[in-house]
Design an enzyme around this catalytic site. Sequence first.
Site, PDB file in Angstrom:
ATOM      1  CB  CYS A 128      -0.972  -0.047   1.174  1.00 24.53           C
ATOM      2  SG  CYS A 128      -2.433   0.995   0.979  1.00 24.53           S
ATOM      3  CG  HIS A 129      -0.414   4.981   1.391  1.00 20.87           C
ATOM      4  ND1 HIS A 129      -1.657   4.394   1.465  1.00 20.87           N
ATOM      5  CD2 HIS A 129      -0.582   6.130   0.672  1.00 20.87           C
ATOM      6  CE1 HIS A 129      -2.543   5.156   0.831  1.00 20.87           C
ATOM      7  NE2 HIS A 129      -1.922   6.202   0.346  1.00 20.87           N
ATOM      8  CB  ALA A 130       4.650   0.209   3.127  1.00 22.51           C
TER       9      ALA A 130
END
Length: 173
Positions: free
Chosen positions: A106-108
Amino acid sequence: MKIKGKNILMFVDHIYEDLELLYPRYRLIEEGYCVVVAGPKAGEIYKGKHGYPCKSDAAIADMQEANFAGLVIPGGFAPDQLRRDPKVLELTRQFHESGKLVAHICHAGWIPISAKIVKGFKCTSTPGIKDDLINAGAIWVDEPVVIDRNQVTSRKPDDLPYFCQAIIKVLNA
């Protein structure tokens, strides 16, 4: 098959994506790994986007890449804060340069972008950081999971079963 004596590092900070931390953490524990969740402060309770608490086992500043078999980075908004920490970026680069697992969902992907380790790697993420990854030189695709060398990437919580299978595959290679 249980893996004895292998440690996995995970990062945590406030507003992490609850499922993206908890699901891989417990799945890796089931596989026999010792998962160390490190945050800006040891022993602090961090709240996820949905309110689940996670008490950090250690401080990021005290972590050393040599003590771990891999790094798993959950998404949420925590990676945006964590990527501003030079130690987070240093550790991420060290895992990458050692050829060890670097998994992000995801946003990682913001952390590997800031660590400058995505150039030339095929990866996926939430569409929200697609442009960031492409601008950092990654080859972005819209797939549930991508394995490219030592990096494992996924898009969202719905992809967690595939993400964890891929993590385990890379760790067992």
